[in-house]
Design a protein around this motif. Structure first.
Motif, mmCIF file in Angstrom:
data_model
loop_
_atom_site.group_PDB
_atom_site.id
_atom_site.type_symbol
_atom_site.label_atom_id
_atom_site.label_comp_id
_atom_site.label_asym_id
_atom_site.label_seq_id
_atom_site.Cartn_x
_atom_site.Cartn_y
_atom_site.Cartn_z
ATOM 1 N N PHE A 276 -2.575 -2.984 2.252
ATOM 2 C CA PHE A 276 -2.841 -1.566 2.488
ATOM 3 C C PHE A 276 -4.078 -1.081 1.732
ATOM 4 N N THR A 277 -4.262 -1.562 0.524
ATOM 5 C CA THR A 277 -5.407 -1.105 -0.268
ATOM 6 C C THR A 277 -6.678 -1.888 0.052
ATOM 7 N N GLY A 278 -6.562 -3.202 0.210
ATOM 8 C CA GLY A 278 -7.751 -4.042 0.375
ATOM 9 C C GLY A 278 -8.235 -4.181 1.798
ATOM 10 N N VAL A 279 -7.346 -4.103 2.779
ATOM 11 C CA VAL A 279 -7.736 -4.298 4.181
ATOM 12 C C VAL A 279 -7.766 -2.977 4.932
ATOM 13 N N VAL A 280 -6.681 -2.207 4.854
ATOM 14 C CA VAL A 280 -6.646 -0.916 5.556
ATOM 15 C C VAL A 280 -7.542 0.094 4.859
ATOM 16 N N GLY A 281 -7.691 -0.048 3.527
ATOM 17 C CA GLY A 281 -8.589 0.837 2.790
ATOM 18 C C GLY A 281 -7.942 2.074 2.221
ATOM 19 N N LEU A 282 -6.623 2.070 2.043
ATOM 20 C CA LEU A 282 -5.945 3.220 1.467
ATOM 21 C C LEU A 282 -5.969 3.156 -0.053
ATOM 22 N N SER A 283 -5.903 4.317 -0.682
ATOM 23 C CA SER A 283 -5.773 4.352 -2.135
ATOM 24 C C SER A 283 -4.339 4.043 -2.521
ATOM 25 N N THR A 284 -4.152 3.661 -3.770
ATOM 26 C CA THR A 284 -2.802 3.380 -4.254
ATOM 27 C C THR A 284 -1.911 4.613 -4.113
ATOM 28 N N ALA A 285 -2.485 5.788 -4.384
ATOM 29 C CA ALA A 285 -1.717 7.028 -4.279
ATOM 30 C C ALA A 285 -1.244 7.265 -2.850
ATOM 31 N N LEU A 286 -2.123 7.034 -1.873
ATOM 32 C CA LEU A 286 -1.747 7.238 -0.476
ATOM 33 C C LEU A 286 -0.678 6.248 -0.034
ATOM 34 N N VAL A 287 -0.753 5.017 -0.526
ATOM 35 C CA VAL A 287 0.286 4.032 -0.210
ATOM 36 C C VAL A 287 1.631 4.522 -0.741
ATOM 37 N N GLY A 288 1.639 5.028 -1.981
ATOM 38 C CA GLY A 288 2.872 5.536 -2.567
ATOM 39 C C GLY A 288 3.429 6.720 -1.797
ATOM 40 N N VAL A 289 2.550 7.646 -1.404
ATOM 41 C CA VAL A 289 2.997 8.803 -0.628
ATOM 42 C C VAL A 289 3.561 8.357 0.718
ATOM 43 N N GLY A 290 2.877 7.437 1.360
ATOM 44 C CA GLY A 290 3.336 6.949 2.653
ATOM 45 C C GLY A 290 4.705 6.308 2.581
ATOM 46 N N LEU A 291 4.921 5.471 1.588
ATOM 47 C CA LEU A 291 6.219 4.815 1.438
ATOM 48 C C LEU A 291 7.302 5.829 1.084
ATOM 49 N N GLY A 292 6.933 6.851 0.305
ATOM 50 C CA GLY A 292 7.906 7.892 -0.031
ATOM 51 C C GLY A 292 8.319 8.693 1.184
ATOM 52 N N VAL A 293 7.335 9.082 2.016
ATOM 53 C CA VAL A 293 7.632 9.827 3.245
ATOM 54 C C VAL A 293 8.489 8.974 4.179
ATOM 55 N N SER B 106 -8.848 -12.962 3.318
ATOM 56 C CA SER B 106 -9.346 -12.784 4.673
ATOM 57 C C SER B 106 -8.479 -11.776 5.414
ATOM 58 N N ALA B 107 -9.129 -10.749 5.971
ATOM 59 C CA ALA B 107 -8.401 -9.759 6.754
ATOM 60 C C ALA B 107 -7.753 -10.408 7.967
ATOM 61 N N ARG B 108 -8.438 -11.385 8.558
ATOM 62 C CA ARG B 108 -7.882 -12.072 9.720
ATOM 63 C C ARG B 108 -6.613 -12.827 9.335
ATOM 64 N N ALA B 109 -6.614 -13.454 8.162
ATOM 65 C CA ALA B 109 -5.420 -14.174 7.706
ATOM 66 C C ALA B 109 -4.270 -13.199 7.475
ATOM 67 N N PHE B 110 -4.558 -12.049 6.859
ATOM 68 C CA PHE B 110 -3.535 -11.034 6.632
ATOM 69 C C PHE B 110 -2.890 -10.624 7.958
ATOM 70 N N ARG B 111 -3.738 -10.300 8.929
ATOM 71 C CA ARG B 111 -3.224 -9.814 10.206
ATOM 72 C C ARG B 111 -2.491 -10.917 10.959
ATOM 73 N N GLY B 112 -2.930 -12.155 10.801
ATOM 74 C CA GLY B 112 -2.230 -13.265 11.423
ATOM 75 C C GLY B 112 -0.813 -13.403 10.898
ATOM 76 N N VAL B 113 -0.648 -13.246 9.590
ATOM 77 C CA VAL B 113 0.687 -13.322 9.000
ATOM 78 C C VAL B 113 1.554 -12.172 9.490
ATOM 79 N N LEU B 114 0.971 -10.990 9.655
ATOM 80 C CA LEU B 114 1.729 -9.847 10.162
ATOM 81 C C LEU B 114 2.234 -10.116 11.577
ATOM 82 N N LEU B 115 1.409 -10.736 12.402
ATOM 83 C CA LEU B 115 1.838 -11.040 13.766
ATOM 84 C C LEU B 115 2.938 -12.093 13.776
ATOM 85 N N ILE B 116 2.878 -13.034 12.847
ATOM 86 C CA ILE B 116 3.954 -14.022 12.723
ATOM 87 C C ILE B 116 5.252 -13.334 12.319
#
Length: 389
Positions: free
Chosen positions: A31-48, A157-167
């Motif tokens: 979420f922080t390294g590939v999507v580009g969200l801040s740590t705070a936004l990740v926390g808010v998102g998971l809380g919501v 690698s962003a491609r590797a991250f997304r590949g694992v998500l699809l798996i």
């Protein structure tokens, strides 16, 4: 047929968390390294997303009672797959938030309805034994999936991250197929009615105590690693080692522990023991602020063992107690309502309590948590009596 169905469900659980474990290893980094969200936004998102899961829990359970638990589970697993694909496609905050809500709501629904489905496949004390086998398979799958997912982090690698998500998404689809093929008993449809689980005082008392005991989750995932890193002389490398100890204990001991909590009377005693063990774990963690070298590692290991023991007993006892109060015709609704407390502990109250106390009170955090666990142990006998089946 029932034995075959149970085996298929356990296999489905293994596949489920093997896929989930792949993403668990790098979710924050993604979420922080590939999507580009801040740590705070990740926390808010998971809380919501956690709040959304709480709101949706009982309506999902009520729907399952009406249209069938198995059918609802299939829909939820497909929803998890869709949300995970969404993770791989999102490029900003709103897309990530939407995917988080879908996945978290489905995750929490699956947890409660799996317990309800087990009750349809088997009966009596065998139910909690099946759940123990299921959770053992889950822990084993996570122990395998997390290191594999960690390889994606190493590739940077962003491609590797997304590949694992699809798996992982494909794994959820496979789980939906496996569950759809499990035979189940036919039950008469449940008449439409207002949600009444929250009017049952036994449910409210038991769920309140379980909510406190389930604080072991943020203690293990947040309190323990942050404490080790900031208040002890142990190196960060020990976090992985101690997590491995906890996972191994869960795999080995969940079945034996569950056999000790298969009646209401023994489950009540189990909750009391769990609260005591969790309080002792907190005391051991606190002590490591004043130890050095090998003694610090030894006490941290003791704390993790006590915490894991409390976790295993609390979970097994909760299975038995929640089954004991859930009427068969509205079982999914009751179990979903009971599970709401776990969402509060794991996703809302727990993280705020642990991180807030650690930042403001330091070692005082452990005193507060120990007090809460001890209070839960003391109040357990008043929550449900052995005669209240």
């Amino acid at each position: 047929m029932a034995q075959h169905s149970v085996r298929r469900l356990v296999v489905a659980g293994f596949v489920d968390y093997l896929g989930g474990g792949l993403f668990l290893a790098f979710s924050a980094v993604y979420f922080t390294g590939v999507v580009g969200l801040s740590t705070a936004l990740v926390g808010v998102g998971l809380g919501v997303a956690g709040l959304a899961a709480m709101v949706a829990a009982v309506p999902i359970g009520t729907a399952a009672d009406r249209i069938g638990v198995r059918r609802t589970l299939v829909v939820l697993h497909l929803g998890r797959a869709a949300g995970t694909v969404g993770y791989a496609l999102v490029t900003g905050w709103w897309g990530a938030l939407g995917a988080m809500i879908v996945v978290t709501v489905a995750d929490q629904g699956v947890a409660a309805l799996t317990q309800a489905f087990v009750a349809e496949l088997t009966g009596g004390v065998r139910r909690v034994r099946v759940l123990a086998a299921y959770r053992t398979a889950v822990n084993l799958a996570i122990s395998i999936g997390s290191p594999l997912g960690g390889l994606a982090v190493g590739l940077h690698s962003a491609r590797a991250f997304r590949g694992v998500l699809l798996i992982a998404a494909a794994a959820y689809v496979l789980v939906a197929i496996l569950i759809a093929r499990i035979p189940r008993e036919r039950h008469p449809p449940v008449a439409r009615r207002r949600i009444t689980a929250f009017r049952d005082r036994r449910l409210l008392r038991l769920a309140s105590i379980d909510t406190v005991l389930q604080l072991w989750t943020p203690v293990l995932n947040l309190g323990f690693p942050l404490w080790l890193d900031t208040h002890t002389d142990a190196g960060r490398g020990w976090i992985g080692v101690l997590y491995a100890i906890a996972t191994a204990l869960c795999v080995v001991l969940q079945m034996p522990v569950t056999r000790l909590t298969v009646t209401v009377r023994t489950a009540r005693s189990g909750q009391m023991v769990a609260g005591a063990l969790l309080a002792l774990a907190c005391a051991a963690f606190a002590a490591t602020a004043h130890t050095h070298g090998g003694l610090t590692i030894t006490v941290l290991a003791l704390a993790v063992v006590l915490l894991t023991g409390g976790e295993l007993i609390a979970i097994a006892a909760a299975w038995t107690l929640s089954y004991s109060i859930a009427p068969a015709e509205h079982r999914a609704e009751y179990l979903s309502a009971f599970a709401m407390g776990r969402s509060v502990a794991r996703y809302v109250l727990g993280p705020i309590l642990v991180t807030g106390l650690l930042a403001t009170a330091g070692a005082g955090m452990w005193a507060v948590l120990a007090g809460l666990f001890a209070l839960a142990a003391v109040l357990t006998p008043f929550a449900i009596r052995p005669a209240q089946q």
